[in-house]
Structure formats: structure tokens, C-alpha cells
Motif scaffolding. Structure first.
Motif, PDB file in Angstrom:
ATOM      1  N   LEU A 130       0.791  -1.328  -0.001  1.00 28.94           N
ATOM      2  CA  LEU A 130      -0.167   0.094   0.011  1.00 28.94           C
ATOM      3  C   LEU A 130       0.867   1.342   0.000  1.00 28.94           C
ATOM      4  O   LEU A 130       1.946   1.350   0.784  1.00 28.94           O
ATOM      5  CB  LEU A 130      -0.896  -0.216   1.279  1.00 28.94           C
ATOM      6  N   ASN A 131       0.490   2.218  -0.722  1.00 29.90           N
ATOM      7  CA  ASN A 131       1.158   3.422  -0.878  1.00 29.90           C
ATOM      8  C   ASN A 131       0.128   4.520  -0.580  1.00 29.90           C
ATOM      9  O   ASN A 131      -0.786   4.826  -1.566  1.00 29.90           O
ATOM     10  CB  ASN A 131       1.745   3.664  -2.432  1.00 29.90           C
ATOM     11  N   LEU A 132       0.332   5.267   0.260  1.00 25.11           N
ATOM     12  CA  LEU A 132      -0.678   6.423   0.692  1.00 25.11           C
ATOM     13  C   LEU A 132       0.355   7.489   0.645  1.00 25.11           C
ATOM     14  O   LEU A 132       0.996   7.947   1.470  1.00 25.11           O
ATOM     15  CB  LEU A 132      -1.143   6.256   2.111  1.00 25.11           C
ATOM     16  N   ASN A 133       0.082   8.525  -0.194  1.00 20.71           N
ATOM     17  CA  ASN A 133       0.651   9.644  -0.657  1.00 20.71           C
ATOM     18  C   ASN A 133      -0.253  10.755   0.186  1.00 20.71           C
ATOM     19  O   ASN A 133      -1.355  11.065  -0.133  1.00 20.71           O
ATOM     20  CB  ASN A 133       0.962  10.016  -2.012  1.00 20.71           C
ATOM     21  N   GLN A 134       0.595  11.579   0.549  1.00 18.50           N
ATOM     22  CA  GLN A 134       0.074  12.843   1.614  1.00 18.50           C
ATOM     23  C   GLN A 134       0.799  14.090   1.128  1.00 18.50           C
ATOM     24  O   GLN A 134       1.966  13.909   0.413  1.00 18.50           O
ATOM     25  CB  GLN A 134      -0.059  12.785   2.854  1.00 18.50           C
ATOM     26  N   GLU A 135       0.405  15.260   1.436  1.00 21.42           N
ATOM     27  CA  GLU A 135       1.015  16.466   1.009  1.00 21.42           C
ATOM     28  C   GLU A 135       2.563  16.628   1.574  1.00 21.42           C
ATOM     29  O   GLU A 135       3.383  17.273   0.752  1.00 21.42           O
ATOM     30  CB  GLU A 135       0.486  17.871   1.514  1.00 21.42           C
ATOM     31  N   TYR A 136       2.780  16.094   2.800  1.00 25.50           N
ATOM     32  CA  TYR A 136       4.265  16.278   3.109  1.00 25.50           C
ATOM     33  C   TYR A 136       4.775  14.892   3.626  1.00 25.50           C
ATOM     34  O   TYR A 136       5.833  14.698   4.656  1.00 25.50           O
ATOM     35  CB  TYR A 136       4.282  17.114   4.515  1.00 25.50           C
ATOM     36  N   GLY A 137       4.237  13.538   2.982  1.00 23.02           N
ATOM     37  CA  GLY A 137       4.767  12.335   3.306  1.00 23.02           C
ATOM     38  C   GLY A 137       4.196  11.416   2.543  1.00 23.02           C
ATOM     39  O   GLY A 137       3.117  11.531   1.867  1.00 23.02           O
ATOM     40  N   ALA A 138       4.545  10.067   2.872  1.00 25.38           N
ATOM     41  CA  ALA A 138       3.865   9.038   2.031  1.00 25.38           C
ATOM     42  C   ALA A 138       4.176   7.694   3.026  1.00 25.38           C
ATOM     43  O   ALA A 138       5.252   7.470   3.915  1.00 25.38           O
ATOM     44  CB  ALA A 138       4.654   8.719   1.020  1.00 25.38           C
ATOM     45  N   LEU A 139       3.126   6.895   3.323  1.00 27.76           N
ATOM     46  CA  LEU A 139       2.962   5.738   3.956  1.00 27.76           C
ATOM     47  C   LEU A 139       3.075   4.566   3.055  1.00 27.76           C
ATOM     48  O   LEU A 139       2.549   4.606   2.041  1.00 27.76           O
ATOM     49  CB  LEU A 139       1.637   5.650   4.702  1.00 27.76           C
TER      50      LEU A 139
END
Length: 471
Positions: A130-139
Motif C-alpha cells: 500500500l502506498n498512501l501519498n500525502q502533502e508532506y509524506g507517504a506511508l
């Protein structure tokens, strides 16, 4: 129409509506690579009999990315044509060309001399996360690729002709601040069962600064691998008496200018292997490797050249309390034959711990690695046109440590190799390479006059043709 039929129709209509709405909200981005390779090495043993080997590899990988919603995706990689040999089934070699039915105790309807089809291959899942991209990071969570720097310690195997790929079951979060990121990760390499206890686990922290504008790159990765006593299967010589606790610290440094660019990566291993030698000493890990690359691009010229210089320590068989060896990732190739194919009649590079030792120089694929050596390798490229390049690479290497216990006639010279590559690129997604490697072995392959005798170090050559299509 009965009430029951009306109910069934209503349920079917509802399911169809839900599936249609889901399908419209989810998209799949398909990528992949197909390649075919043929390799032949005349005399890998450097002795008589020759032990010549030749083989073809057929490989297809598919990498679909399911985009569930904005910023949320599931990334995967499937090896469609995977190698079935136990020694290479977790690598990216692909299926051996002409792989038939097993000859041992095969039933009469599975005989190769009367076969009308090839033996099937199983689909392997090498990545799924799983790749969860956010404005200032990524899981990142799942079985994900691991890569750092130039790839001498961790290499994800994203190159068209990479035969290996580093993956790990990890959970990590990348914190991004402009051109800098920090990414802590926890990885589970092995877990015997759901009960706590016998595990092999990594804690990793990756820090990196990279500026596309200035061409600057600075990075560090610290990896601590710990294994409990029951899960400690470290391949070092000795008896398991405790936990495995080894730290690997890697550094990368790079800079690009208009007419010059360089990169350097170094890796250092240290810690306890949890093993005890026959002399009662606790076996420690203490090895390192360094690789540097210098590139001199000439945009207005048909000639370009580069230089690679590096070294990796080797284990001293006379030092029972320390393992000093360091192996580069096997995707990091310097020469076509040297450090890529097994050569000679002994384990001169001290890499048996990462190889299947039931394989020989005549029955192994290109599974050698840079270790116990120092090398220098200049490369000259002639840009023949928009679609054709001609590369000439000259590699010279020496051993770092005497790999044979009791050998009093130790000699360091591994010799020279001259590689000629003709690279044809009709489009950005298609590449066809023809390689010729000429190896002039040095005195190191003779192993002196001590243990093992005065071995042969005859000239040998190899040829390879390989084509790849990415989509």
C-alpha cells in the motif's frame, strides 16, 4: 413475476450498480517488462576441461498499480515467467529457455523426447504494498522494494536487465521537507509463527537530501538486523550461541555539473553474528565496501567516457573471530564476466555464503558478486547515431585478502577484461544489446603453489545478446 424473482432482480440490479460505481472510481495503471537473453561463456573454469556454459532466459514481469482514490494506491509486481530452479526462484532471471519436464522418475507421458508442449511456470508475486501519498509524506506498508544510493547495498532491480531485486515486508513513513526526507521503517524478514519469539527483524532509518536544480545528493541509511537465538541461521562458520545483531550503515554522496558528475557510496557492517568459532571466540562482523563513479558527458561530441573505482573487503580464513567480508548487491555490475559469472576453480572472491554451492562454474547463472577485490574500470562510449552506441570497457582488479587458508603463494592479480557492447535503441522503450567479453586472467586464479596446487588460469571469452521491451 413472483415476489422471489422480483427480489432477486432487485439484488442483482443493486450489485451491478455498486460494481459499476466501484469500477468507475478505481483505475489500474499497467507497467511491465519483457526480455530475452542468450549468454555463452567459453571456459568459466579457466582450465581443462572447458566446462563451457550457454543458456537463454525468457522473462516477463507485470506491475499493475491499483489507484483506489486520490493519493491511495496498491502497487504490485508479478513475475509471469519465473525461474523454477530453487537457487534462483526468488530472483528475476526468468525462465530457462528450453526448460522441460524433470528427467528423474518422470511418468511416460512427461518425457521430453516425445513432449508436445513446454512445462508450465508458476506466477510469482514479488511485490505487493500500500502506498498512501500525502502533502508532506507517504506511508508504505506491505512487501515493498528496498533501494539506496547507487545500489551496492540495496537495489530494487528496476533496471531492464537486473536479475535481482531487494524486497522486504515493511511498514514505513516518509516525511518530506522540500528536497529532504527522513523515512523510518520496520521490516519483518522472518517470523516462525504467530507466537512471539523466533523472528528476524529490521529497523531502518533513511535520510536523504537531493536537489535536481544543483545536482546534489547526500544520503545515509542505518539498518539494524536482529534475530533471536532460535531464528539465527547466519551462514558464518561456527556454532550458534546467541542472538544475531548486525548493523549496516550506508552513505551516498553525489554531485552533477554540466561536463562532470560523480557519485560515491560506502557501506559498513558491524556487530555480533551470534556464533562462536571452534576456538571459542565470538564471531563479529566487520566488513565494508566503497564504490565511486565519475562521468564526463559531452553533449556536443560523439565521445563520452566514465570511470568506476571501488573495493570490497574479503573474509580472512585465518581470522576465526571476525568475518571481514562485504558483498555488493549483485545488480551492481562492473564487467560482463568478472564479478558477474563464477570463474576459476576456487571461491576466490569469498562469496560462497550468498551462493548455492551445489552449482558449479558450468551450471550456475550469473550469480557472482563484487567482494574481496579492488577494481578500476574506465568506459568509453561512441555515440554512433541517435539509435546506436558502441561501448568499450576495460576492467582491472586485484584480490584484497588471501581467500585460501594455508596458501603461502598468495597472488593478488585477477587480471584484465575487455568488454565491447553494441547497444541499439530504436525507441525509448526498446533496447537490444550485444556483448563480447575477453578475459585475461591474472595470477590470483592460479592460487600460488600452496593449498590447492598450481591451478590453470587460461584465457576465456563470453558472448551475450539480450533485448528488452518496457511498457
Amino acid at each position: 413475476m413472483t415476489l422471489k424473482n422480483k427480489t432477486l432482480l432487485s439484488v442483482a440490479a443493486l450489485l451491478t450498480s455498486v460494481m459499476a460505481s466501484t469500477a468507475s472510481a478505481v483505475s489500474i495503471d499497467w507497467k511491465g517488462t519483457y526480455r530475452f537473453e542468450w549468454t555463452q561463456v567459453d571456459r568459466p573454469s579457466l582450465a581443462t576441461p572447458y566446462g563451457m556454459k550457454s543458456y537463454g532466459l525468457n522473462y516477463l514481469s507485470l506491475s499493475p498499480k491499483i489507484i483506489a482514490t486520490d493519493g491511495v494506491s496498491i502497487v504490485s509486481k508479478f513475475d509471469v515467467l519465473a525461474n523454477q530452479d530453487a537457487a534462483y526462484q526468488n530472483a528475476q532471471f526468468g525462465q530457462l529457455w528450453g526448460q522441460g519436464w524433470p528427467t528423474a522418475a518422470a511418468p511416460t507421458y512427461q518425457r521430453n523426447t516425445t513432449a508436445q508442449n513446454q512445462k508450465y511456470t508458476q506466477l510469482l508475486v514479488s511485490q505487493l504494498y500500500l502506498n498512501l501519498n500525502q502533502e508532506y509524506g507517504a506511508l508504505v506498508a506491505g512487501r515493498a522494494p528496498i533501494e539506496f544510493g547507487m545500489g551496492i547495498t540495496h537495489n530494487a532491480g528496476n533496471g531492464l536487465f537486473d536479475h535481482w531485486g531487494d524486497t522486504m515486508d515493511v511498514v514505513g513513513y516518509k516525511f518530506i521537507i522540500d528536497n529532504f526526507f527522513i523515512m523510518p521503517m520496520v521490516g519483518r524478514v522472518y517470523d516462525e509463527d504467530v507466537a512471539q519469539g523466533n523472528t528476524v527483524q529490521d529497523t531502518i532509518i533513511h535520510l536523504q537530501y537531493e536537489s535536481k536544480e544543483s545536482g546534489s545528493l547526500i544520503g545515509v541509511m542505518q539498518q539494524n538486523r536482529k534475530a533471536s537465538l532460535g531464528a539465527n541461521d547466519a551462514p558464518y562458520t561456527g556454532t550458534v550461541v546467541g542472538n544475531y545483531n548486525v548493523q549496516t550503515i550506508s552513505f551516498v554522496l553525489g554531485r552533477e555539473w554540466e561536463k562532470f558528475a560523480f557519485k560515491m557510496e560506502a557501506g559498513f557492517n558491524s556487530g555480533s553474528t551470534g556464533k562462536q568459532s571452534g576456538a571459542g571466540e565470538d564471531v563479529k562482523a566487520n566488513g565494508y565496501g566503497i564504490a565511486t563513479e565519475f562521468n564526463f558527458p559531452r553533449k556536443d561530441s560523439k565521445f563520452e567516457w566514465s570511470l568506476r573505482v571501488g573495493m570490497a573487503t574479503g573474509d580472512d580464513p585465518n581470522s576465526s573471530g571476525t568475518y571481514e567480508g562485504f558483498q555488493f548487491d549483485r545488480n551492481y555490475d562492473v564487467a560482463f564476466l568478472m564479478f558477474n559469472h563464477r570463474l576459476g576453480q576456487e571461491d576466490f572472491l569469498s562469496t560462497d555464503m550468498i551462493k548455492d554451492t551445489t552449482k558449479t562454474v558450468a551450471t550456475s547463472l550469473d550469480d557472482e558478486a563484487i567482494s574481496n577485490a579492488i577494481y578500476i574500470s574506465p568506459k568509453f562510449t561512441y555515440v554512433w547515431g541517435d539509435r546506436l552506441d558502441l561501448n568499450n570497457t576495460l576492467t582491472y582488479a586485484q584480490l584484497m585478502t588471501n581467500p585460501i587458508a594455508g596458501n603461502s603463494g598468495f597472488q593478488k592479480d585477477l587480471g584484465f577484461e575487455w568488454d565491447i557492447d553494441l547497444v541499439y535503441k530504436p525507441t525509448d522503450r526498446i533496447q537490444w544489446i550485444n556483448q563480447l567479453g575477453l578475459l585475461f586472467p591474472g595470477a590470483a586464479f592460479k592460487n600460488g603453489n600452496g593449498a590447492g596446487g598450481n591451478l590453470d588460469n587460461a584465457f576465456t571469452y563470453g558472448f551475450a545478446t539480450k533485448a528488452a521491451i518496457s511498457f
